[in-house]
Design a protein around this motif. Structure first.
Motif, PDB file in Angstrom:
ATOM      1  N   ALA A 161       0.838  -1.207   0.000  1.00 15.22           N
ATOM      2  CA  ALA A 161       0.000   0.000   0.000  1.00 15.22           C
ATOM      3  C   ALA A 161       0.868   1.251   0.000  1.00 15.22           C
ATOM      4  CB  ALA A 161      -0.927  -0.008   1.207  1.00 15.22           C
ATOM      5  N   HIS A 162       1.968   1.189   0.773  1.00 14.86           N
ATOM      6  CA  HIS A 162       2.867   2.340   0.826  1.00 14.86           C
ATOM      7  C   HIS A 162       3.530   2.566  -0.531  1.00 14.86           C
ATOM      8  CE1 HIS A 162       5.815   5.177   2.343  1.00 14.86           C
ATOM      9  NE2 HIS A 162       6.762   4.448   1.775  1.00 14.86           N
ATOM     10  N   GLU A 163       3.965   1.487  -1.181  1.00 13.95           N
ATOM     11  CA  GLU A 163       4.591   1.622  -2.499  1.00 13.95           C
ATOM     12  C   GLU A 163       3.603   2.181  -3.518  1.00 13.95           C
ATOM     13  OE1 GLU A 163       6.870  -1.028  -5.921  1.00 13.95           O
ATOM     14  OE2 GLU A 163       6.167  -1.971  -4.075  1.00 13.95           O
ATOM     15  N   LEU A 164       2.363   1.679  -3.452  1.00 15.06           N
ATOM     16  CA  LEU A 164       1.337   2.173  -4.360  1.00 15.06           C
ATOM     17  C   LEU A 164       1.084   3.665  -4.128  1.00 15.06           C
ATOM     18  CD1 LEU A 164      -0.843   1.824  -6.475  1.00 15.06           C
ATOM     19  CD2 LEU A 164      -2.369   0.931  -4.712  1.00 15.06           C
ATOM     20  N   SER A 165       1.028   4.060  -2.883  1.00 19.76           N
ATOM     21  CA  SER A 165       0.820   5.465  -2.555  1.00 19.76           C
ATOM     22  C   SER A 165       1.959   6.318  -3.102  1.00 19.76           C
ATOM     23  CB  SER A 165       0.718   5.644  -1.034  1.00 19.76           C
ATOM     24  OG  SER A 165       0.635   7.011  -0.695  1.00 19.76           O
ATOM     25  N   ARG A 188      -5.819  -0.112   2.947  1.00 20.51           N
ATOM     26  CA  ARG A 188      -6.147  -1.522   2.731  1.00 20.51           C
ATOM     27  C   ARG A 188      -7.434  -1.848   3.476  1.00 20.51           C
ATOM     28  NH1 ARG A 188      -2.143  -6.622   3.898  1.00 20.51           N
ATOM     29  NH2 ARG A 188      -3.643  -8.269   3.423  1.00 20.51           N
ATOM     30  N   THR A 189      -8.410  -2.430   2.767  1.00 21.02           N
ATOM     31  CA  THR A 189      -9.721  -2.717   3.381  1.00 21.02           C
ATOM     32  C   THR A 189     -10.045  -4.200   3.408  1.00 21.02           C
ATOM     33  OG1 THR A 189     -10.814  -2.383   1.256  1.00 21.02           O
ATOM     34  CG2 THR A 189     -10.637  -0.471   2.699  1.00 21.02           C
ATOM     35  N   PHE A 225      -8.434  -5.737  -2.695  1.00 21.94           N
ATOM     36  CA  PHE A 225      -9.233  -4.521  -2.686  1.00 21.94           C
ATOM     37  C   PHE A 225      -8.564  -3.474  -1.809  1.00 21.94           C
ATOM     38  CE2 PHE A 225     -12.652  -1.770  -1.168  1.00 21.94           C
ATOM     39  CZ  PHE A 225     -13.242  -1.427  -2.374  1.00 21.94           C
ATOM     40  N   LEU A 226      -8.192  -2.363  -2.427  1.00 16.74           N
ATOM     41  CA  LEU A 226      -7.619  -1.242  -1.693  1.00 16.74           C
ATOM     42  C   LEU A 226      -8.418   0.009  -2.048  1.00 16.74           C
ATOM     43  CD1 LEU A 226      -4.682  -2.850  -2.888  1.00 16.74           C
ATOM     44  CD2 LEU A 226      -4.063  -1.649  -0.800  1.00 16.74           C
TER      45      LEU A 226
END
Length: 366
Positions: free
Chosen positions: A27-31, A41-42, A48-49
């Motif tokens: 998630a951090h890399e995607l951000s 992240r959900t 699913f993010l």
């Protein structure tokens, strides 16, 4: 979000995903890849993010706005114009050195007037200006505090050079490499930056051009901030090679002119609207609409002074031969080497080589 290994024959392959890697680091890399947008992240077992996107501001229209000097951010900021992201002002100190070009009537001179008015309004900059018309353009500012009109290009540049050399002595005594650090030390006498406006560089005599090039190269630390303008980019391309940091172009007739001015095509495709220009600033190619400027009326005393100056025959502006030789020698002193050939010295002087007369006299003075 994917990398090449998740694509097969142009289609996304979910079986290539390592689910254990879909974690907070992912998630951090995607951000990071999305330039800092929020990624939450959900679902711990799937992909699913929830990605938060902010709505970008609507681009502003490039309408003509009147110059409002009360909005000047600092005494050294100069107004560029309206951009799609808002109004743009650039500090003389940060812009460092400027090249401004464009076709006649495109808005170049109006931009210079806006910059002069802003710097005089700030009151912390000495403004020197040469317009190639013996004051017909910039003479309206004569009498303003901190403004100095240069009537004769070569003579005025030599006088300015003498001031800058004096500043070098002051800096040597203060132990500072430039006026910026000198002015930052409390208790030191403030040395104001000097903005040198040259409205039509192509019209300078060759010795004045060489002297100006030398001054641009040598006196940045002493507080010289040159603003060189021309409506003949290909004629004045000698100044595009002097590392002028900030480039501004109004509409030009051909893409070659745009490349000379900016290093890029584009100025040839600008709308045919006075004051519409392009600037290369902090790695961005920005289109702008310059501000509407009101030119001040010169005083009666100034009008009399300019009339007297314009009534003088051109011959009275020419230096005496002996003085000219001395000043030509001084103009190339920093560039001349003892091993130079006569033809090389002639090129340095900007005079065609036809025997030893000029080069011999000048090199004897050096």
């Amino acid at each position: 979000y994917h990398s090449g290994k998740y694509i097969a024959d142009g289609h996304f392959d979910p079986n290539a995903i390592e689910l254990k890697r879909v974690n907070e680091d992912f998630a951090h890399e995607l951000s990071t890849r999305l330039h800092g947008r929020l990624v939450v992240r959900t679902n711990s077992r799937g992909l699913f993010l929830q990605v938060g996107f902010d709505i970008p501001a609507a681009p502003m229209s490039l309408d003509v706005q009147a110059l409002d000097l009360s909005l000047q951010p600092t005494p050294w900021h100069m107004p560029i114009g309206t951009t799609k992201e808002g109004t743009l002002w650039i500090s003389l100190l940060e812009g460092d050195s400027f090249l401004v070009g464009g076709s006649r009537g495109g808005g170049k001179t109006g931009e210079e007037h806006a910059w002069i008015q802003a710097l005089l309004h700030g009151g912390q900059t000495l403004v020197y200006a040469w317009d190639g018309k013996r004051g017909a353009e910039f003479g309206r500012y004569v009498g303003s505090k901190n403004f100095n009109l240069i009537f004769s290009g070569l003579k005025g540049l030599y006088e300015l050079q003498a001031m800058l050399k004096t500043r070098e002595s002051v800096l040597a005594l203060s132990g500072h490499p430039n006026i910026v650090t000198h002015n930052e030390e409390s208790g030191r006498e403030f040395i104001p930056p000097i903005a040198l406006f040259v409205d039509e560089a192509a019209d300078l005599l060759d010795p004045a051009k060489e002297l100006l090039k030398s001054m641009i190269r040598l006196y940045r630390h002493a507080g010289l901030y040159p603003i060189i303008a021309t409506n003949q980019p290909t004629v004045a391309d000698v100044f595009t090679k002097t590392n002028l940091s900030t480039r501004v172009a109004f509409r030009v007739p051909h893409h070659n002119d745009s490349i000379v001015m900016l290093g890029y095509k584009g100025a040839e495709a600008l709308p045919d609207q006075r004051g519409r220009g392009l600037i290369v600033w902090k790695g961005k190619f920005i289109e702008f609409q310059s501000f509407q400027v009101t030119y001040p009326m010169p005083s009666e005393e100034t009008r009399q002074l300019l009339a007297a100056q314009l009534s003088q025959p051109e011959t009275t502006q020419v230096l005496k031969p002996v003085d000219e030789i001395s000043q030509l020698a001084e103009s190339i002193r920093d560039l001349w080497r003892p091993d130079m050939s006569k033809s090389e010295v002639s090129r340095l002087l900007g005079k065609p080589y036809s025997g030893a007369s000029w080069t011999h006299k000048v090199t004897r003075v050096i």
